[in-house]
Design an enzyme around this catalytic site. Sequence first.
Site, short mmCIF file in Angstrom:
data_model
loop_
_atom_site.label_atom_id
_atom_site.label_comp_id
_atom_site.label_asym_id
_atom_site.label_seq_id
_atom_site.Cartn_x
_atom_site.Cartn_y
_atom_site.Cartn_z
N TYR A 118 0.86 -1.19 0.00
CA TYR A 118 0.00 0.00 0.00
C TYR A 118 0.89 1.24 0.00
O TYR A 118 1.91 1.28 0.70
CB TYR A 118 -0.89 0.02 1.25
CG TYR A 118 -1.64 1.34 1.42
CD1 TYR A 118 -2.89 1.51 0.87
CD2 TYR A 118 -1.06 2.40 2.12
CE1 TYR A 118 -3.58 2.72 1.02
CE2 TYR A 118 -1.73 3.61 2.26
CZ TYR A 118 -2.98 3.76 1.71
OH TYR A 118 -3.65 4.96 1.85
N GLU A 206 -3.41 7.67 -3.99
CA GLU A 206 -3.44 6.41 -3.25
C GLU A 206 -3.33 5.25 -4.22
O GLU A 206 -4.16 5.11 -5.11
CB GLU A 206 -4.73 6.30 -2.42
CG GLU A 206 -4.76 5.05 -1.55
CD GLU A 206 -6.02 4.98 -0.70
OE1 GLU A 206 -5.91 4.95 0.54
OE2 GLU A 206 -7.12 4.95 -1.29
#
Length: 396
Positions: A118, A206
């Site tokens: 991530y 993101e």
Amino acid sequence: MNLHEYQGKEILSSFGVRIQRGKVATTAAEAVEAAKKLTEETGTGWHVIKAQVHAGGRGKGGGVKLAKNLQEVEQIAGEIIGMNLVTPQTSAEGKKVHQVLVAEDVYYPGDSEPEEYYMSVLLNRATGKNMIMYSTEGGMDIEEVAEKTPHLIFTEEINPATGLLPFQARRIAFNLGLSGTAFKEMTKFVAALYKAYSASDSSLFEINPVLKTSDDKIMAVDAKVSLDDNALYRHKDYAAMRDKREENPVEVEAKEVGLNYVDLDGNVGCMVNGAGLAMATMDLIKQAGGEPANFLDVGGTADAERVETAFNLILKDPNVKAILVNIFGGIVRCDRVAQGIVDAYKNMGTINVPIIVRLQGTNADIAKELIDNSGLDVQSAIQFKEAADKVQQVLA
């Protein structure tokens, strides 16, 4: 301004970030043609069909599926396009899917196992610095990772005077447990990602997941991008990417007429001048036992036309049971605002919800007389508590 995945990937690619390649389709037939072209360009045998909506968690709602042949591409694309996709980040009604991204399969076999990470770039408002947040737990909800395993989340703050430094990119790759080719690829990826974030004037990038492929390439498999509206004048090409179908139609209409409007779930409509006063008014409504139905800042002017437009926006919400107008007459005189409210009310005809008007500031006493003597179903107040009591009464 939020972007679709494919749009975010276009920006990333333009700054040298390796991405999972794909093509957009609006029909099942287009999806098949896109898959054929993608196979020619990349050699991929399987294709990932991804719904393009402004919401995360698409896979959980059935909006991301793997197709192993062209027949499955057509079938899956046909099922996803036109569906109302419900995810943890949408309302119960979901969002209608107008297009899909047909993407290459990047989880192919090789010398090592693919791994997911991530990574996001955003502003740390507590320090006033941009930061890179990253974790070894890619593909999962970052909120869940933060709650259950906070030690697996790392952050790297960027000094605005120097930008991202090489040792910071290396530290990120090291904390992710990479070595060799994958380590070098990750440092390049991080540097390019931060450059894309900074140069595009974004408020959020993101990537979940960032993938290390079986042959040690690092790429963005997904992209959630939010651009800073205040900087769009510098990026006309990005501004053209806005998809109004994904936005609240009332908020879009308000923006077009120059009003700051945010739709909420409550039962008391607000019309206020000034963002700070608007926030205080929402607190006032909560204390009176109601729930704010919107945030609406009409700005420094509140003439009849502007007030009428604001009333129309508020009344489009069927849940509104009352409207509280809270205006401070500093730049604009209260009596002019009161006359604007009276004129707007008469132009609109009957308004079927109670209206409480609190005007404070220059000529507030004259404004109260104008409201009280108008003969309209409008209640006036001067003090904050007086307005709160009247809201409480009409909701009882």
